[in-house]
Design a protein around this motif. Structure first.
Motif, PDB file in Angstrom:
ATOM      1  N   THR A   1       0.828  -1.211   0.000  1.00 17.44           N
ATOM      2  CA  THR A   1       0.000   0.000   0.000  1.00 17.44           C
ATOM      3  C   THR A   1       0.858   1.255   0.000  1.00 17.44           C
ATOM      4  O   THR A   1       0.579   2.218  -0.736  1.00 17.44           O
TER       5      THR A   1
ATOM      6  N   ALA B   1       2.442   1.548  -3.478  1.00 14.31           N
ATOM      7  CA  ALA B   1       1.448   1.955  -4.478  1.00 14.31           C
ATOM      8  C   ALA B   1       1.063   3.419  -4.298  1.00 14.31           C
ATOM      9  O   ALA B   1       0.896   4.153  -5.286  1.00 14.31           O
ATOM     10  N   SER B   2       0.922   3.858  -3.049  1.00 13.78           N
ATOM     11  CA  SER B   2       0.571   5.259  -2.793  1.00 13.78           C
ATOM     12  C   SER B   2       1.685   6.191  -3.248  1.00 13.78           C
ATOM     13  O   SER B   2       1.419   7.257  -3.830  1.00 13.78           O
TER      14      SER B   2
ATOM     15  N   ALA C   1       1.691   6.350  -7.017  1.00 15.29           N
ATOM     16  CA  ALA C   1       0.558   7.133  -7.516  1.00 15.29           C
ATOM     17  C   ALA C   1       0.816   8.628  -7.419  1.00 15.29           C
ATOM     18  O   ALA C   1       0.250   9.421  -8.183  1.00 15.29           O
ATOM     19  N   SER C   2       1.677   9.024  -6.491  1.00 14.67           N
ATOM     20  CA  SER C   2       1.974  10.444  -6.319  1.00 14.67           C
ATOM     21  C   SER C   2       3.076  10.937  -7.257  1.00 14.67           C
ATOM     22  O   SER C   2       3.347  12.139  -7.309  1.00 14.67           O
TER      23      SER C   2
ATOM     24  N   HIS D   1       4.637  10.106 -14.506  1.00 15.65           N
ATOM     25  CA  HIS D   1       4.779   8.907 -15.341  1.00 15.65           C
ATOM     26  C   HIS D   1       6.246   8.504 -15.491  1.00 15.65           C
ATOM     27  O   HIS D   1       6.584   7.313 -15.413  1.00 15.65           O
TER      28      HIS D   1
ATOM     29  N   ARG E   1       7.545   6.859 -12.276  1.00 15.16           N
ATOM     30  CA  ARG E   1       6.980   5.512 -12.104  1.00 15.16           C
ATOM     31  C   ARG E   1       7.663   4.519 -13.038  1.00 15.16           C
ATOM     32  O   ARG E   1       8.019   3.401 -12.631  1.00 15.16           O
TER      33      ARG E   1
ATOM     34  N   PRO F   1      -5.347  -2.940 -11.285  1.00 10.63           N
ATOM     35  CA  PRO F   1      -5.385  -1.813 -10.340  1.00 10.63           C
ATOM     36  C   PRO F   1      -4.750  -2.187  -9.011  1.00 10.63           C
ATOM     37  O   PRO F   1      -4.887  -3.324  -8.542  1.00 10.63           O
ATOM     38  N   SER F   2      -4.057  -1.246  -8.406  1.00  7.53           N
ATOM     39  CA  SER F   2      -3.335  -1.530  -7.160  1.00  7.53           C
ATOM     40  C   SER F   2      -4.250  -2.091  -6.085  1.00  7.53           C
ATOM     41  O   SER F   2      -3.896  -3.042  -5.383  1.00  7.53           O
ATOM     42  N   TRP F   3      -5.451  -1.511  -5.962  1.00  7.24           N
ATOM     43  CA  TRP F   3      -6.355  -1.968  -4.899  1.00  7.24           C
ATOM     44  C   TRP F   3      -6.750  -3.426  -5.107  1.00  7.24           C
ATOM     45  O   TRP F   3      -6.903  -4.181  -4.128  1.00  7.24           O
TER      46      TRP F   3
END
Length: 219
Positions: free
Chosen positions: A38, A41-42, A45-46, A49, A52, A85-87
């Motif tokens: 988590t 991934a968080s 996401a911040s 591109h 990442r 998706p990460s979730w």
């Protein structure tokens, strides 16, 4: 006075724990890994591109990194949820690894997950190295290879193989058919790795270490 004492709610550390906290303590391996995924991934996401892509590139467990001695990517590649998706990926880890830890304990569940992740990665990258050495078209030494799916598939396959007869017969077969169909359609490195992980998880289920159920930890 005695009636009031008899009906008093128990107090103390064990009694005051919330059910979710008790589950987190019992499933400490799953909890720690889910939190780590988590956080990663968080953070991703911040980022933009380019950042990442750079992170994934530097943590891919591909042939190039093995050749230059970056063996740590075999482990850091498992910090990235890729392809879904990460979730969804994190939820899948919570369910599958959590069930395995509940049934076998943290040492055995972690061993199966790591065995699947490392084993499938090394075998698929070994096959890719042979293809690169033989100059077979399509082989890449810097292929993108990150994600949690190898360990997840191996753990899930092991759970199914050690489950009741219907799960062994139909659940494991359905998983094998689905993974084979994905490989037939896409023919990507990860698709082949999923089939390898399935075999590794099934192989792990045949060991006496897993067939002898670990004692349940205190809650």
């Amino acid at each position: 006075m005695s009636d009031r004492l008899a009906t008093r709610t128990p107090t103390g550390p064990a009694a005051s724990r919330h059910p979710a906290l008790r589950a987190a303590v019992r499933l400490r391996l799953t909890t720690a890994y889910v939190l780590l995924l988590t956080v990663t991934a968080s953070w991703l996401a911040s980022q933009g591109h380019a950042e990442r892509a750079r992170f994934v590139r530097h943590n891919s467990s591909n042939i190039h990194h093995m050749e230059v001695g970056k063996w740590w990517t075999l482990f850091t590649s498992g910090l990235v949820v890729d392809g879904v998706p990460s979730w969804a990926g994190i939820a899948a880890v919570a369910v599958v690894l959590g069930l395995a830890e509940w049934r076998w304990g943290p040492a055995r569940a972690g061993a199966v997950f790591v065995f699947g992740h490392l084993g499938a990665t090394l075998l698929t990258e070994g096959a890719m190295w042979v293809m690169v050495t033989a100059r077979i078209p399509g082989a890449l030494s810097r292929a993108r290879d990150v994600g949690i799916s190898y360990g997840l598939v191996a753990t899930g396959a092991c759970l199914l193989a050690l489950g009741p007869r219907p799960l062994r017969r139909y659940g494991l077969s359905a998983l094998a058919v689905a993974l084979a169909a994905a490989w037939a359609l896409d023919q990507q490195l990860a698709d082949a790795g999923h089939l390898v992980a399935l075999g590794l998880g099934t192989l792990a289920s045949r060991t006496a270490w897993l067939r002898t159920r670990a004692p349940a930890p205190a809650s």
